[in-house]
Write an enzyme that holds these catalytic residues in place. Structure first.
Site, PDB file in Angstrom:
ATOM      1  N   ARG A   1       0.850  -1.186   0.000  1.00  0.00           N
ATOM      2  CA  ARG A   1       0.000   0.000   0.000  1.00  0.00           C
ATOM      3  C   ARG A   1       0.889   1.241   0.000  1.00  0.00           C
ATOM      4  NH1 ARG A   1      -3.584  -2.502  -1.742  1.00  0.00           N
ATOM      5  NH2 ARG A   1      -5.495  -3.160  -0.724  1.00  0.00           N
TER       6      ARG A   1
ATOM      7  N   HIS B   1      -1.597   0.952  -9.960  1.00  0.00           N
ATOM      8  CA  HIS B   1      -2.260  -0.049  -9.095  1.00  0.00           C
ATOM      9  C   HIS B   1      -2.849  -1.203  -9.926  1.00  0.00           C
ATOM     10  CE1 HIS B   1      -4.204  -0.502  -4.874  1.00  0.00           C
ATOM     11  NE2 HIS B   1      -4.061  -1.692  -5.451  1.00  0.00           N
TER      12      HIS B   1
HETATM   13  P1  NDP Z   1      -2.134 -11.883   4.023  1.00  0.00           P
HETATM   14  O1  NDP Z   1      -2.989 -11.346   5.121  1.00  0.00           O
HETATM   15  O2  NDP Z   1      -2.410 -13.248   3.506  1.00  0.00           O
HETATM   16  O3  NDP Z   1      -0.609 -11.839   4.495  1.00  0.00           O
HETATM   17  C1  NDP Z   1      -0.045 -10.756   5.162  1.00  0.00           C
HETATM   18  C2  NDP Z   1       1.388 -11.086   5.533  1.00  0.00           C
HETATM   19  O4  NDP Z   1       1.997  -9.913   6.077  1.00  0.00           O
HETATM   20  C3  NDP Z   1       1.506 -12.184   6.603  1.00  0.00           C
HETATM   21  O5  NDP Z   1       2.591 -13.022   6.290  1.00  0.00           O
HETATM   22  C4  NDP Z   1       1.794 -11.390   7.877  1.00  0.00           C
HETATM   23  O6  NDP Z   1       2.573 -12.076   8.856  1.00  0.00           O
HETATM   24  C5  NDP Z   1       2.620 -10.243   7.318  1.00  0.00           C
HETATM   25  N1  NDP Z   1       2.576  -9.101   8.231  1.00  0.00           N
HETATM   26  C6  NDP Z   1       1.503  -8.375   8.634  1.00  0.00           C
HETATM   27  N2  NDP Z   1       1.877  -7.420   9.511  1.00  0.00           N
HETATM   28  C7  NDP Z   1       3.211  -7.557   9.667  1.00  0.00           C
HETATM   29  C8  NDP Z   1       4.175  -6.872  10.455  1.00  0.00           C
HETATM   30  N3  NDP Z   1       3.827  -5.861  11.269  1.00  0.00           N
HETATM   31  N4  NDP Z   1       5.445  -7.291  10.382  1.00  0.00           N
HETATM   32  C9  NDP Z   1       5.811  -8.326   9.591  1.00  0.00           C
HETATM   33  N5  NDP Z   1       4.937  -9.017   8.820  1.00  0.00           N
HETATM   34  C10 NDP Z   1       3.658  -8.628   8.864  1.00  0.00           C
HETATM   35  O7  NDP Z   1      -2.198 -10.810   2.861  1.00  0.00           O
HETATM   36  P2  NDP Z   1      -2.075 -11.034   1.252  1.00  0.00           P
HETATM   37  O8  NDP Z   1      -0.805 -11.739   0.969  1.00  0.00           O
HETATM   38  O9  NDP Z   1      -3.333 -11.585   0.713  1.00  0.00           O
HETATM   39  O10 NDP Z   1      -2.015  -9.499   0.764  1.00  0.00           O
HETATM   40  C11 NDP Z   1      -1.013  -8.618   1.251  1.00  0.00           C
HETATM   41  C12 NDP Z   1      -1.294  -7.191   0.831  1.00  0.00           C
HETATM   42  O11 NDP Z   1      -1.021  -7.009  -0.552  1.00  0.00           O
HETATM   43  C13 NDP Z   1      -2.736  -6.719   0.956  1.00  0.00           C
HETATM   44  O12 NDP Z   1      -3.078  -6.402   2.298  1.00  0.00           O
HETATM   45  C14 NDP Z   1      -2.741  -5.503   0.065  1.00  0.00           C
HETATM   46  O13 NDP Z   1      -2.347  -4.363   0.816  1.00  0.00           O
HETATM   47  C15 NDP Z   1      -1.673  -5.820  -0.972  1.00  0.00           C
HETATM   48  N6  NDP Z   1      -2.261  -6.037  -2.300  1.00  0.00           N
HETATM   49  C16 NDP Z   1      -1.882  -5.222  -3.345  1.00  0.00           C
HETATM   50  C17 NDP Z   1      -2.405  -5.412  -4.611  1.00  0.00           C
HETATM   51  C18 NDP Z   1      -1.951  -4.595  -5.778  1.00  0.00           C
HETATM   52  O14 NDP Z   1      -2.533  -4.698  -6.864  1.00  0.00           O
HETATM   53  N7  NDP Z   1      -0.916  -3.791  -5.638  1.00  0.00           N
HETATM   54  C19 NDP Z   1      -3.407  -6.451  -4.875  1.00  0.00           C
HETATM   55  C20 NDP Z   1      -3.700  -7.257  -3.723  1.00  0.00           C
HETATM   56  C21 NDP Z   1      -3.159  -7.027  -2.491  1.00  0.00           C
HETATM   57  P3  NDP Z   1       2.051 -13.433   9.572  1.00  0.00           P
HETATM   58  O15 NDP Z   1       2.042 -14.475   8.486  1.00  0.00           O
HETATM   59  O16 NDP Z   1       3.082 -13.701  10.591  1.00  0.00           O
HETATM   60  O17 NDP Z   1       0.686 -13.120  10.101  1.00  0.00           O
END
Ligand code: NDP
Length: 327
Positions: free
Chosen positions: A242, A290
């Site tokens: 983001r 995006h």
């Molecule tokens: P998930 O919820 O499946 O995974 C999120 C990951 O981020 C997890 O591994 C989590 O850790 C990790 N995480 C969260 N907070 C922290 C932190 N503070 N420190 C370290 N690691 C952290 O999300 P997705 O993979 O489905 O999607 C990720 C993001 O991608 C979305 O939220 C969105 O913002 C972005 N996105 C962008 C798109 C684009 O077109 N540019 C399209 C789709 C999504 P843990 O496994 O330990 O919980």
């Protein structure tokens, strides 16, 4: 204008609802009409209405992308808030959000699309197309030194549905892949780091950094001067998480100082990116609007309708987010 719907079928959980369920399409940024057809097909018994053209005050379900703040607080019948995307930050940002379950889209094809985008970005830096294109603009024939994929380490921040898919695709291409998430885990062939305490070590060995984190209080502004300083000189950044995660001024400073060699950016704090943004014309920045990956509207509708049917049948929801954690 409200949509005409066929009569409910006796077998559908929707037909057991007290009245015809109303699904509200809410967005301040997108014309959500593209979801009307796919949703109506999956939920023939439901009435689908789009805010602000139609009255959504009696809606039972909200389907959102950057929904208007405060509107859902005035919808007393709401039972479920569903994102049309993988991220839910845009929903959780509503300060008056009702205390209801929030679900998101989790899809294999969406993850594959993300892997394609990242593969392109990694190849762009690894094979030095960035420098080749700059030299072409100057009419200069200057072959840069090429390295094998195995000499390049790609670090992925966020190892969720999308990060895992990206990591697998990069491994298949022979890159060294390391991952960073909140919680530790063992992943074959991937060097894994977890939490703030291991972040520095993760960054120190990363040549190309991919940000695939959800936007939360902890990740807001995470791509800043301190983080860039921990990356080795000549590292590159790909941000597809983001825009709010990136401090743009810090990035420009790191690029102009020559510490970072380039950035591919797909997401921005302000979208569309304003015409006056220095990122547009920066010779070391690639701006994409995006487009890294989106789920197919039919898949989105399928997942939303599944959750609506589940809630009506009293069953557990799928892909529900942890509202306290923020993802
Ligand atoms: P998930 O919820 O499946 O995974 C999120 C990951 O981020 C997890 O591994 C989590 O850790 C990790 N995480 C969260 N907070 C922290 C932190 N503070 N420190 C370290 N690691 C952290 O999300 P997705 O993979 O489905 O999607 C990720 C993001 O991608 C979305 O939220 C969105 O913002 C972005 N996105 C962008 C798109 C684009 O077109 N540019 C399209 C789709 C999504 P843990 O496994 O330990 O919980």
């Amino acid at each position: 204008m409200t949509t005409k719907t066929p009569p409910a079928t006796a077998s559908s959980p929707l037909s057991k609802a007290p009245s015809r369920p109303v699904v509200a399409l809410l967005s301040t940024h997108l014309d959500m009409d593209f979801m009307r057809g796919p949703l109506q097909k999956k939920l023939p018994e439901a009435e689908i209405r789009k805010w602000p053209d139609e009255d959504v005050s009696d809606a039972d379900f909200a389907v959102c992308w950057r929904p208007p703040h405060g509107v859902m607080a005035g919808m007393p019948r709401l039972r479920l808030l569903h994102s049309i995307a993988a991220g839910v930050d845009n929903i959780l940002a509503d300060p008056e959000l009702p205390d209801l379950p929030v679900c998101r889209v989790v899809d294999e094809n969406h993850a594959r699309g993300m892997a394609e985008y990242v593969l392109w970005s990694v190849l762009y830096f690894h094979r030095r197309f960035d420098s080749v294109l700059r030299r072409q603009a100057e009419g200069v024939w200057a072959p840069p030194r090429q390295r094998a994929a195995g000499e390049v380490t790609v670090g992925i921040m966020g190892w969720g549905n999308l990060g895992r898919s990206v990591g697998g695709a990069l491994r298949a291409f022979g890159y060294n892949v390391r991952g960073w998430a909140r919680t530790p885990r063992e992943v074959p062939d991937i060097e894994f780091f977890a939490g703030v305490s291991e972040r520095e070590a993760f960054l120190r060995g990363t040549d190309i950094l991919i940000c695939l984190l959800p936007l939360t209080d902890e990740t807001n502004g995470i791509l800043n001067a301190g983080l860039f300083a921990s990356l080795p000189e000549g590292a590159a950044l790909v941000n597809i998480g983001r825009g709010e995660q990136l401090n743009e001024a810090d990035l420009l400073a790191a690029l102009d100082a020559g510490h970072l060699r380039g950035a591919v950016l797909d997401v921005f704090a302000q979208e569309p990116l304003p015409p006056e943004s220095p990122l547009w014309a920066h010779p070391r920045v690639v701006v994409t609007p995006h487009i890294a990956s989106t789920a197919d509207p039919r898949t989105i509708a399928d997942q939303i309708s599944t959750n609506i049917r589940r809630i009506l049948a009293g069953e557990a929801l799928v892909n529900e987010v942890d509202r306290r954690r923020g993802y």
